[in-house]
Scaffold this motif. Structure first.
Motif, PDB file in Angstrom:
ATOM      1  N   ALA A  14      55.564  39.941  24.046  1.00 59.32           N
ATOM      2  CA  ALA A  14      55.508  41.309  24.563  1.00 59.32           C
ATOM      3  C   ALA A  14      55.032  42.196  23.427  1.00 59.32           C
ATOM      4  O   ALA A  14      55.428  42.014  22.272  1.00 59.32           O
ATOM      5  CB  ALA A  14      56.881  41.732  25.045  1.00 59.32           C
ATOM      6  N   TRP A  27      61.697  33.515  27.131  1.00 59.69           N
ATOM      7  CA  TRP A  27      60.769  34.128  28.078  1.00 59.69           C
ATOM      8  C   TRP A  27      60.956  35.642  28.142  1.00 59.69           C
ATOM      9  O   TRP A  27      60.057  36.369  28.559  1.00 59.69           O
ATOM     10  CB  TRP A  27      60.892  33.477  29.452  1.00 59.69           C
ATOM     11  N   GLN A  30      58.281  36.306  25.464  1.00 63.99           N
ATOM     12  CA  GLN A  30      56.969  35.664  25.558  1.00 63.99           C
ATOM     13  C   GLN A  30      56.165  36.157  26.755  1.00 63.99           C
ATOM     14  O   GLN A  30      56.726  36.526  27.785  1.00 63.99           O
ATOM     15  CB  GLN A  30      57.159  34.144  25.648  1.00 63.99           C
ATOM     16  N   ARG A  31      54.845  36.141  26.575  1.00 63.56           N
ATOM     17  CA  ARG A  31      53.912  36.499  27.643  1.00 63.56           C
ATOM     18  C   ARG A  31      52.765  35.498  27.610  1.00 63.56           C
ATOM     19  O   ARG A  31      52.330  35.082  26.540  1.00 63.56           O
ATOM     20  CB  ARG A  31      53.332  37.913  27.432  1.00 63.56           C
ATOM     21  N   LYS A  48      53.268  28.237  29.702  1.00 66.23           N
ATOM     22  CA  LYS A  48      53.605  29.094  28.568  1.00 66.23           C
ATOM     23  C   LYS A  48      52.646  28.791  27.417  1.00 66.23           C
ATOM     24  O   LYS A  48      51.574  29.348  27.347  1.00 66.23           O
ATOM     25  CB  LYS A  48      55.064  28.875  28.153  1.00 66.23           C
TER      26      LYS A  48
END
Length: 119
Positions: free
Chosen positions: A14, A88, A91-92, A102
């Motif tokens: 992010a 998560w 994470q992006r 991912k």
């Protein structure tokens, strides 16, 4: 390590300074259950590099590493699933990540070792 394999994968975070700092803190000392799981299934070394909000992971595995088995066993392990759910939050997927994935493999386009040494 003889026969070891190397993987290079990418993932984004992010674009938020506070979340990136939290992600860093989580990785200063990951949960011991995660470390044991990685080693149990043939991951010999793993490093994650950060630039802005882009992550690059270098992973070295034993010659007999089976990525499908690793993914299956990871999905069966409650602590690994808990860790992945927590990660998560930060994470992006990259713009090139297929839906539902991912970390994605990067394409090697250069190796100094593979260059001709004759002049």
């Amino acid at each position: 390590m003889k026969g070891a394999r190397r993987y290079c994968q990418a993932l984004d975070l992010a674009d938020d300074a506070q979340l990136i700092e939290e992600y860093r803190q989580h990785h200063h000392r990951i949960w011991p259950e995660i470390t044991r799981h990685l080693r149990r299934y043939g991951i010999v070394n793993m490093e994650i590099y950060l630039l802005g909000n882009r992550l690059v992971m270098m992973m070295e595995t034993a010659a007999d590493f089976d990525s499908e088995r690793f993914a299956l066993e990871s999905g069966r392990d409650a602590k690994v699933c808990e860790w992945e759910a927590l990660m998560w939050k930060y994470q992006r997927p990259t713009p090139w990540t297929p839906p539902g994935e991912k970390w994605v493999a990067m394409e090697k386009i250069f190796s100094l070792r593979e260059q001709d040494t004759s002049d």
